[in-house]
Scaffold this motif. Structure first.
Motif, PDB file in Angstrom:
ATOM      1  N   LEU A  71       0.954  -1.196  -0.040  1.00 50.56           N
ATOM      2  CA  LEU A  71       0.056  -0.142  -0.117  1.00 50.56           C
ATOM      3  C   LEU A  71       1.033   1.088   0.021  1.00 50.56           C
ATOM      4  CD1 LEU A  71      -2.957  -0.893   2.424  1.00 50.56           C
ATOM      5  CD2 LEU A  71      -2.767  -0.942  -0.037  1.00 50.56           C
ATOM      6  N   MET A  72       2.125   1.039   0.800  1.00 53.57           N
ATOM      7  CA  MET A  72       2.863   2.334   0.743  1.00 53.57           C
ATOM      8  C   MET A  72       3.303   2.553  -0.748  1.00 53.57           C
ATOM      9  SD  MET A  72       3.976   3.500   3.610  1.00 53.57           S
ATOM     10  CE  MET A  72       3.657   3.412   5.498  1.00 53.57           C
ATOM     11  N   GLY A  73       3.690   1.609  -1.592  1.00 52.98           N
ATOM     12  CA  GLY A  73       3.984   1.752  -2.822  1.00 52.98           C
ATOM     13  C   GLY A  73       3.082   2.085  -3.673  1.00 52.98           C
ATOM     14  N   PRO A  95      -7.949  13.199  -1.703  1.00 49.57           N
ATOM     15  CA  PRO A  95      -7.734  12.808  -3.232  1.00 49.57           C
ATOM     16  C   PRO A  95      -6.848  11.622  -3.117  1.00 49.57           C
ATOM     17  CG  PRO A  95      -7.496  15.123  -3.203  1.00 49.57           C
ATOM     18  CD  PRO A  95      -7.532  14.679  -1.809  1.00 49.57           C
ATOM     19  N   LEU A  96      -6.018  11.369  -2.283  1.00 50.81           N
ATOM     20  CA  LEU A  96      -5.039  10.185  -2.393  1.00 50.81           C
ATOM     21  C   LEU A  96      -5.932   9.015  -1.678  1.00 50.81           C
ATOM     22  CD1 LEU A  96      -1.888  11.719  -0.922  1.00 50.81           C
ATOM     23  CD2 LEU A  96      -2.732  11.788  -3.476  1.00 50.81           C
ATOM     24  N   ILE A 140       0.208   6.928  -6.674  1.00 52.99           N
ATOM     25  CA  ILE A 140      -1.200   7.851  -6.674  1.00 52.99           C
ATOM     26  C   ILE A 140      -0.610   9.445  -6.516  1.00 52.99           C
ATOM     27  CG2 ILE A 140      -3.290   8.427  -5.518  1.00 52.99           C
ATOM     28  CD1 ILE A 140      -3.568   5.450  -4.729  1.00 52.99           C
ATOM     29  N   MET A 141       0.346   9.326  -5.546  1.00 54.97           N
ATOM     30  CA  MET A 141       0.894  10.635  -5.189  1.00 54.97           C
ATOM     31  C   MET A 141       1.184  11.318  -6.171  1.00 54.97           C
ATOM     32  SD  MET A 141       1.702  11.289  -1.103  1.00 54.97           S
ATOM     33  CE  MET A 141       3.365  11.442  -1.010  1.00 54.97           C
ATOM     34  N   GLN A 142       2.166  10.364  -6.838  1.00 55.33           N
ATOM     35  CA  GLN A 142       3.159  11.019  -8.056  1.00 55.33           C
ATOM     36  C   GLN A 142       2.188  11.452  -9.061  1.00 55.33           C
ATOM     37  OE1 GLN A 142       6.112   7.920  -8.852  1.00 55.33           O
ATOM     38  NE2 GLN A 142       7.250   8.753  -7.183  1.00 55.33           N
ATOM     39  N   ALA A 143       1.127  10.458  -9.587  1.00 55.06           N
ATOM     40  CA  ALA A 143       0.176  10.736 -10.475  1.00 55.06           C
ATOM     41  C   ALA A 143      -0.644  12.075 -10.251  1.00 55.06           C
ATOM     42  CB  ALA A 143      -0.890   9.603 -10.435  1.00 55.06           C
ATOM     43  N   GLN A 144      -1.071  12.357  -8.903  1.00 44.26           N
ATOM     44  CA  GLN A 144      -1.783  13.503  -8.586  1.00 44.26           C
ATOM     45  C   GLN A 144      -0.922  14.854  -8.973  1.00 44.26           C
ATOM     46  OE1 GLN A 144      -4.657  12.649  -8.574  1.00 44.26           O
ATOM     47  NE2 GLN A 144      -5.419  12.179  -6.841  1.00 44.26           N
TER      48      GLN A 144
END
Lengths: 255, 283
Positions: free
Chosen positions: A164-166, A196-197, A171-175
């Motif tokens: 889940l950390m990965g 939003p994450l 997701i963070m990089q995508a946002q």
């Protein structure tokens, strides 16, 4: 980013102990910490935890956790130290106005509370870092008779932390690549930013869970009685450690 | 080994059937590749083979599926697991343990196999998949390709006669994908395990599989030896199944009337085709 409490493989005395011995150790620390009412003996227990961490080669991971626990306990101290009225007054937090009285009894109590908290809580990560999860499950199910499904739930939850950390990272990089600003030191703003994450993470982890359930189903999960590959036995070192723990628990009564 | 008769399946909350009257016979020791566009029902078919449908995922199930002589409706997932090993797409989601050894032991433990037997089976399946050196690794340390091979080892630890893989290489790099197919080939040739693999990378399928099944909209569109199926280029291109460059090259040469003969399946064969065409031209 590594998970907070992951098993760390080294070959140490503490690693080789039976998980049951280590679980009993966490309870012994808990009991002894509550038997004493002065800070020094509890500090000794706290130091013994650090010593075990050092001997197990996990001190690098344990120290930052201890630090975090101390910060937390300092906040707890601030919350209660000024409200103790008994005992001799040692000093005032704001001297000229006599505000924030600190008494010896208050200081004693706060230190006891703080050391107690750090000593008892810090045993958990030490236990987790020195014990493979599968071994833990075997003793939980075979010796302590906890139903396998619950024990399995517990280890899978831990197993999923790095995954889940990965996922969060992704997701963070995508946002962020779409201009979403998640960089702030303000904790309240941070909370709003996390939403939003959280939603994509929730969706993807539910999907992952379903996939995992299918893969487990295809390998006969929960189809009947179960066997265990790992066998965990009590060694001489375990009995020695248990005797040591027992004396440690009984010593305050003798003193 | 696998007999599917008139199989139709409709997921709950769905109007279109995912599978529509599938008839398929797969014999012992075959290496079958299944291709088709997204939504063709390939994954659903795989889930029907290992009993996850209808035991775990529910819906309207018609027809009959028999694997290794066992009817998938009458036998539960655990009993089918003795005959059919399953490997799925996401390497991350199908690994439940933190150590490789424990992951392979997982299925064996579930089926209550004695401890000594488990140790022997772990050794055996690690050797069969060629990953004995990974035995003491933590599963979080592994690359995607290694994880998938651990998943394969975990599936074959139950000594199944059939191995069903649902896009095992979709999250892997070319090297990892090749490793997987080499492992499958070894299992197929040396241990005569029947292999059914769903795969998007058609190049791999054409090189390794002896038989191809093409699915579209829940039905079997084409089925036969790899080369014969590849000969139907018009149909494949129409439904959006890309063939490998060598096959397309041969198809173009055929369309121009420059080449008549079998479809090449790898670069070496394509080289022979092209040199033949060129030498004829020169004359």
């Amino acid at each position: 980013m590594p998970a907070m409490v992951e098993y760390i493989q080294t070959d140490s005395f503490f690693h080789r102990l039976n998980p049951i011995t280590k679980i009993l150790w966490t309870f012994a620390v808990l009991i002894i910490s509550f038997l004493f009412n002065s800070p020094i003996p509890i500090l000794v227990i706290l130091l013994s935890n650090l010593l075990i961490a050092l001997a197990s080669g996990i001190i690098k991971q344990v120290l930052p956790m201890m630090k975090a626990l101390f910060i937390f306990s300092f906040i707890l101290i601030l919350c209660q130290i000024f409200f103790v009225d008994e005992g001799k007054t040692l000093f005032y937090a704001i001297p000229y106005f006599n505000i924030g009285k600190v008494t010896d009894a208050g200081l004693n109590m706060s230190l006891v509370m703080s050391f107690r908290m750090v000593a008892t809580v810090s045993t958990i990560p030490i236990l987790m870092m020195t014990t493979p999860m599968t071994d833990m499950v075997v003793v939980l199910v075979e010796k302590l008779k906890i139903p396998f499904k619950y024990a399995f739930m517990f280890i899978t939850a831990l197993r999923f932390i790095p995954t889940l950390m990965g996922e969060i990272e992704q997701i963070m990089q995508a946002q962020m690549s779409r201009g979403y600003n998640s960089d702030t030191r303000n904790p309240f703003k941070k909370m709003v930013i996390v939403i939003p994450l959280a939603i994509p993470l929730l969706v993807s982890s539910i999907k992952k869970t379903e996939k995992m359930a299918i893969s487990m189903e295809a390998r006969g999960f929960a189809s009947g009685p179960r066997s265990y590959f790992r066998k965990i036995v009590m060694g001489k070192a375990d009995y020695a450690a248990l005797v040591l723990l027992l004396t440690a628990i009984l010593s305050p009564a003798l003193l | 080994m696998i007999q599917i008769k008139g199989l139709s399946f409709l997921y709950n909350d769905s109007k279109e059937p995912a599978l529509n009257n599938i008839n398929l016979q797969i014999g012992e020791g075959e290496f079958v590749g299944i291709v088709g566009p997204t939504g063709a029902g390939k994954s659903t078919l795989a889930l029907c083979l290992n009993g996850v449908i209808p035991h775990f995922l529910h819906g309207e199930f018609y027809g009959e599926v028999k694997v290794d002589g066992k009817d998938t409706v009458e036998n539960d997932c655990a009993r089918i697991a003795y005959s059919v090993g399953s490997v799925f797409q996401d390497p991350e989601a199908q690994i439940v343990s933190t150590r490789v050894e424990d992951e392979i032991a997982f299925g064996l433990e579930n089926l209550n196999i004695p401890r000594i037997e488990i140790a022997a089976r772990i050794k055996e399946s690690l050797e069969m998949t060629g990953i004995s050196d990974l035995r003491d690794y933590s599963t979080t340390q592994l690359s995607g390709g290694q994880k998938q091979r651990v998943a394969i080892a975990s599936a074959i630890a139950l000594r199944p006669k059939i191995l069903v893989l649902d896009e095992p290489t979709s999250e892997l790099d070319p090297k990892g994908s090749l490793d997987i197919f080499n492992t499958l080939q070894k299992l197929n040739k040396e241990y005569s395990i029947t292999i059914v693999v769903i795969e998007q990378k058609i190049q791999l399928l054409t090189e390794y599989c002896s038989r191809l099944v093409v699915m579209e909209k829940g039905s079997v569109l084409l089925d036969g030896p790899t080369r014969n199926v590849l000969a139907n280029q018009e149909i494949l291109q129409k439904i959006g199944v890309n063939s490998s460059p060598v096959t397309r090259l041969a198809y173009m040469l055929k369309k121009e009337g420059l080449y008549q003969g079998e479809f090449p399946i790898n670069v070496e064969e394509a080289y022979l085709v092209v040199s033949k065409v060129l030498s004829e031209k020169r004359r």
